[in-house]
Design a protein around this motif. Structure first.
Motif, PDB file in Angstrom:
ATOM      1  N   ASP A  31     -68.189 -37.958 -26.052  1.00 28.42           N
ATOM      2  CA  ASP A  31     -67.443 -37.671 -27.276  1.00 28.42           C
ATOM      3  C   ASP A  31     -67.427 -38.882 -28.206  1.00 28.42           C
ATOM      4  O   ASP A  31     -66.551 -38.996 -29.067  1.00 28.42           O
ATOM      5  CB  ASP A  31     -66.016 -37.227 -26.948  1.00 28.42           C
ATOM      6  CG  ASP A  31     -65.228 -38.277 -26.172  1.00 28.42           C
ATOM      7  OD1 ASP A  31     -65.855 -39.239 -25.665  1.00 28.42           O
ATOM      8  OD2 ASP A  31     -63.998 -38.148 -26.084  1.00 28.42           O
ATOM      9  N   LEU A  32     -68.412 -39.768 -28.035  1.00 32.87           N
ATOM     10  CA  LEU A  32     -68.470 -40.957 -28.896  1.00 32.87           C
ATOM     11  C   LEU A  32     -69.470 -40.761 -30.044  1.00 32.87           C
ATOM     12  O   LEU A  32     -70.244 -39.817 -30.061  1.00 32.87           O
ATOM     13  CB  LEU A  32     -68.856 -42.185 -28.068  1.00 32.87           C
ATOM     14  CG  LEU A  32     -67.865 -42.583 -26.963  1.00 32.87           C
ATOM     15  CD1 LEU A  32     -68.373 -43.793 -26.205  1.00 32.87           C
ATOM     16  CD2 LEU A  32     -66.488 -42.863 -27.547  1.00 32.87           C
ATOM     17  N   THR A  48     -64.410 -38.281 -30.757  1.00 29.70           N
ATOM     18  CA  THR A  48     -64.125 -37.002 -31.396  1.00 29.70           C
ATOM     19  C   THR A  48     -63.136 -36.138 -30.617  1.00 29.70           C
ATOM     20  O   THR A  48     -62.889 -35.003 -31.016  1.00 29.70           O
ATOM     21  CB  THR A  48     -65.429 -36.188 -31.582  1.00 29.70           C
ATOM     22  OG1 THR A  48     -65.945 -35.821 -30.295  1.00 29.70           O
ATOM     23  CG2 THR A  48     -66.477 -36.984 -32.345  1.00 29.70           C
ATOM     24  N   THR A  49     -62.589 -36.643 -29.514  1.00 31.35           N
ATOM     25  CA  THR A  49     -61.576 -35.846 -28.807  1.00 31.35           C
ATOM     26  C   THR A  49     -60.224 -35.986 -29.498  1.00 31.35           C
ATOM     27  O   THR A  49     -59.563 -34.991 -29.804  1.00 31.35           O
ATOM     28  CB  THR A  49     -61.483 -36.258 -27.324  1.00 31.35           C
ATOM     29  OG1 THR A  49     -62.747 -35.997 -26.701  1.00 31.35           O
ATOM     30  CG2 THR A  49     -60.406 -35.473 -26.587  1.00 31.35           C
ATOM     31  N   GLY A  50     -59.827 -37.224 -29.767  1.00 34.85           N
ATOM     32  CA  GLY A  50     -58.594 -37.456 -30.515  1.00 34.85           C
ATOM     33  C   GLY A  50     -58.870 -37.739 -31.982  1.00 34.85           C
ATOM     34  O   GLY A  50     -57.950 -37.920 -32.767  1.00 34.85           O
ATOM     35  N   ASN A  51     -60.144 -37.778 -32.363  1.00 38.92           N
ATOM     36  CA  ASN A  51     -60.552 -38.135 -33.728  1.00 38.92           C
ATOM     37  C   ASN A  51     -59.976 -39.490 -34.141  1.00 38.92           C
ATOM     38  O   ASN A  51     -59.087 -39.585 -34.993  1.00 38.92           O
ATOM     39  CB  ASN A  51     -60.121 -37.063 -34.736  1.00 38.92           C
ATOM     40  CG  ASN A  51     -60.876 -35.756 -34.542  1.00 38.92           C
ATOM     41  OD1 ASN A  51     -61.942 -35.743 -33.928  1.00 38.92           O
ATOM     42  ND2 ASN A  51     -60.345 -34.679 -35.069  1.00 38.92           N
ATOM     43  N   THR A 386     -73.055 -38.879 -30.126  1.00 38.46           N
ATOM     44  CA  THR A 386     -73.918 -39.110 -28.965  1.00 38.46           C
ATOM     45  C   THR A 386     -74.614 -37.864 -28.439  1.00 38.46           C
ATOM     46  O   THR A 386     -75.615 -37.980 -27.728  1.00 38.46           O
ATOM     47  CB  THR A 386     -73.125 -39.730 -27.787  1.00 38.46           C
ATOM     48  OG1 THR A 386     -71.970 -38.929 -27.521  1.00 38.46           O
ATOM     49  CG2 THR A 386     -72.715 -41.155 -28.078  1.00 38.46           C
ATOM     50  N   ASP A 387     -74.127 -36.675 -28.778  1.00 37.17           N
ATOM     51  CA  ASP A 387     -74.796 -35.487 -28.247  1.00 37.17           C
ATOM     52  C   ASP A 387     -76.232 -35.380 -28.747  1.00 37.17           C
ATOM     53  O   ASP A 387     -77.029 -34.621 -28.192  1.00 37.17           O
ATOM     54  CB  ASP A 387     -74.021 -34.213 -28.592  1.00 37.17           C
ATOM     55  CG  ASP A 387     -74.009 -33.935 -30.075  1.00 37.17           C
ATOM     56  OD1 ASP A 387     -73.359 -34.698 -30.815  1.00 37.17           O
ATOM     57  OD2 ASP A 387     -74.661 -32.965 -30.505  1.00 37.17           O
TER      58      ASP A 387
ATOM     59  N   ARG B  72     -65.338 -32.434 -22.628  1.00 34.12           N
ATOM     60  CA  ARG B  72     -66.155 -32.725 -23.804  1.00 34.12           C
ATOM     61  C   ARG B  72     -66.605 -34.174 -23.871  1.00 34.12           C
ATOM     62  O   ARG B  72     -67.571 -34.487 -24.576  1.00 34.12           O
ATOM     63  CB  ARG B  72     -65.447 -32.282 -25.086  1.00 34.12           C
ATOM     64  CG  ARG B  72     -64.255 -33.093 -25.486  1.00 34.12           C
ATOM     65  CD  ARG B  72     -63.422 -32.390 -26.545  1.00 34.12           C
ATOM     66  NE  ARG B  72     -64.150 -32.066 -27.778  1.00 34.12           N
ATOM     67  CZ  ARG B  72     -64.602 -32.966 -28.639  1.00 34.12           C
ATOM     68  NH1 ARG B  72     -64.443 -34.248 -28.414  1.00 34.12           N
ATOM     69  NH2 ARG B  72     -65.215 -32.596 -29.739  1.00 34.12           N
ATOM     70  N   ASP B  73     -65.958 -35.072 -23.123  1.00 33.25           N
ATOM     71  CA  ASP B  73     -66.421 -36.457 -23.065  1.00 33.25           C
ATOM     72  C   ASP B  73     -67.416 -36.675 -21.921  1.00 33.25           C
ATOM     73  O   ASP B  73     -67.879 -37.794 -21.705  1.00 33.25           O
ATOM     74  CB  ASP B  73     -65.242 -37.433 -22.964  1.00 33.25           C
ATOM     75  CG  ASP B  73     -64.467 -37.286 -21.661  1.00 33.25           C
ATOM     76  OD1 ASP B  73     -64.798 -36.392 -20.852  1.00 33.25           O
ATOM     77  OD2 ASP B  73     -63.511 -38.054 -21.451  1.00 33.25           O
ATOM     78  N   GLU B  74     -67.713 -35.621 -21.204  1.00 35.29           N
ATOM     79  CA  GLU B  74     -68.690 -35.656 -20.105  1.00 35.29           C
ATOM     80  C   GLU B  74     -68.260 -36.558 -18.947  1.00 35.29           C
ATOM     81  O   GLU B  74     -69.088 -37.038 -18.198  1.00 35.29           O
ATOM     82  CB  GLU B  74     -70.088 -36.054 -20.610  1.00 35.29           C
ATOM     83  CG  GLU B  74     -70.632 -35.070 -21.630  1.00 35.29           C
ATOM     84  CD  GLU B  74     -72.081 -35.315 -22.011  1.00 35.29           C
ATOM     85  OE1 GLU B  74     -72.542 -36.451 -21.884  1.00 35.29           O
ATOM     86  OE2 GLU B  74     -72.756 -34.357 -22.438  1.00 35.29           O
TER      87      GLU B  74
END
Lengths: 394, 394
Positions: A31-32, A48-51, A386-387, B72-74
């Protein structure tokens, strides 16, 4: 006291060992992402989890036209700078791991399918250089020599493709080259000549099959089917280009911004206030959607239901959202002057937008098309999550 | 001596702090995954950059029919066990973080688009339960009541869909339900009735648009267009099913194994030695490819160029590779008895195969279709990589 001193020393060492982790505590990296701070030669790490913004990494040189790829473990970002600098950034420790000046003038790069090689396309000297992703050691040099005099061409539109290949175009030569780097010491190059005048940018479809170069010197685009190289390059989309009227083009659209939703591609028209709809089954023009200005990035939400569009000056304060089922514009947003880039979260629920002139990045809920959060970033441009590490051609 | 004792204590504490990281030193999580060790109720953590096993996490209960989704952060794997256990595993520290027995008999689960909710589909008691991904606290309970008597139906084919929705099917009721969980305290359920007898499994297309349920009680499949719920469920693929001959079916194919390459879907025929080719533009049958046995998983390499197929007993020692351009079988591999699952690396250069009866996982180069490496894993079944976190419907 010897034991005391020894223990003190051990304590300092062990705390030091832990302290080295403080910038990067144990965490997932899926999520980076990062935002380019173009004026400062820095990147801002984000999650992007907590933005939220996690911290800045400076010292990356001229990032006025920068792009980024990620290592296959999603820990390291490779940043390609305009000045020919190739920088490797550790997202966990938030440190610049290594930086090499690999040429005088660079435009972009790619990472091989297996993650072992970083390729950079250069203007000066024209060609592609390939580096070890681990060490940034130079592994292969592919000068873009062409014609009888063996001059060097600027290289653009470099992408990775399946089967450990890099594909790129030669601006001066009007050629497309496919480099097989399975044997990095002996890259196998296949050259396609006379593909059209001055290819200025290119894209590869998300499945890695079709490589398509835009032509600055003429209308239409050059298409290469990587599943069938023997068929050679063919010209498609005769309507795609500046056209007869030769409208003033404020900014050439980025072709990486092509959006493919279902079997339709949504494409920025060059110089016109239109998004073109292309049927990828036969590469014919399937429609034109009038929009607010000259489109720059035309990006599909990962599920293909929406396409988000930003614009060249003087309309770069606006973002429009197209519903791909009705092909209507369902929302017009005004994030502010200098909307330079957009990046969707991997499953599409939110999108990040950089608003340069306001020094802000914004996060929108894509379903409601509403602003969720705004964060200060100095003159932000490209946003990269990163995805991308897991996608072909990014 | 007080200072000595204090320092000693501090040293122990600080080393302990570091030691807690020894199982999981700072690393990216984009190249991680796990293999289910079905007999031991354990998972084996792995990484795909060097292709190695990192360690075992035991204590996950009955994994005879297990599936996995990722945060979602894997970093975290959520493992759904047959016994109704929901386990959260930390891939970095390689520890079982939490485990709840959420029902008596479970079949699978999904994670919401935004990563906040874990949904589990249950046989007993029939319904869907939704948990907080952080704490595994129960957040919503959706009993699958149907008919006049309000009986509970077994639930199958649970998937996530864009716009924070879960979609699932009711085996006993012959219904498809779409649950909107934007407001987790008040899930909004839309029910589609009379979709066909005994839906036994379902899939969602990679773009999250079409939900398709297979019917055990009759031929054909039930299709719901999630972009157009008002159109309701329609029947497609009348040839899909056990057919008139009612061939013995050794193992019902897993529908998650549907492969979509270009606009064609490659689908395991039920009870026949065939892979069916479906045109997703109109959901018609576009071809039949004879294969070695009754197909179980039919999986596309991420670029769609190849489809890999494994088989039910007595042919479960074999894997075949179909070239999607020619639709020919280009390779027949014999990994050994008990080939249960396959998982492609995110950009498709390699594929991992579990060979249960030999207690091995194997890694193949997909371009050369050659064995690269073999590793010992006790009776391995499902293999799941973290890039699933970034995909819709996985």
């Amino acid at each position: 006291m010897n034991r005391l001193r020894l223990l003190s020393l051990l304590l300092v060492l062990s705390l030091g060992g832990c302290a080295s982790l403080d910038m990067g505590k144990l965490r997932g990296t899926g999520d980076l992402g990062l935002v380019i701070e173009r004026a400062d030669g820095a990147v801002q790490i984000l999650e992007t989890t907590g933005n939220s913004l996690l911290g800045e990494v400076p010292g990356l040189g001229d990032l006025s036209h920068a792009s980024v790829v990620y290592s296959r473990d999603e820990r390291y970002a490779y940043v390609f700078g305009r000045d020919g600098g190739l920088s490797k950034v550790d997202l966990l420790t938030r440190r610049l791991v290594k930086r090499v000046m690999q040429s005088g003038n660079s435009i972009g790069g790619a990472i091989s399918q297996d993650g072992r090689w970083i390729a950079v396309s250069n203007y000066t000297p024209g060609g592609v250089r390939i580096f070890d992703a681990e060490t940034l050691e130079l592994k292969a040099d592919i000068p873009a020599r062409w014609g009888d005099e063996g001059r060097l061409s600027k290289v653009i539109g470099l992408v990775d493709a399946p089967a450990e290949r890099f594909v790129f175009s030669l601006w001066d030569a009007g050629e497309i080259w496919v480099a097989d780097v399975r044997d990095i010491d002996h890259p196998q190059i296949r050259k396609f000549r006379n593909i059209g005048r001055n290819p200025y940018d290119a894209l590869i479809t998300p499945d890695g099959r079709y490589y398509i170069a835009g032509l600055f010197g003429e209308d239409g685009m050059a298409l290469l089917d990587l599943w069938n190289l023997d068929a050679g390059v063919r010209r498609i989309l005769p309507d795609y280009g500046k056209g007869e009227k030769k409208l003033p083009v404020y900014k050439m659209p980025h072709l990486e911004g092509w959006a493919i939703a279902g079997h339709y591609a949504y494409v920025p028209a060059v110089g016109r206030h239109e998004v073109l709809v292309i049927d990828t089954l036969d590469w014919s023009l399937a429609g034109r959607i009038p929009v607010h200005g000259q489109p720059v990035f035309v990006m599909a939400r990962p599920d293909g239901r929406q396409v988000w569009v930003n614009f060249a000056v003087p309309d770069n304060d606006t973002v429009q959202v197209i519903d791909t089922r009705s092909r209507n514009i369902v929302k017009t947003l005004k994030p502010g002057k200098g909307v330079l880039h957009m990046e969707f979260e991997p499953r599409g629920e939110q999108v990040w937008i950089s608003v340069r002139d306001r020094s802000r990045v914004q996060v929108y809920d894509t379903e409601r098309m509403e602003l969720l959060k705004e964060m200060p970033v100095k003159l932000p441009s490209g946003i990269f999550f990163t995805d991308r590490a897991h996608r072909i051609g990014l």
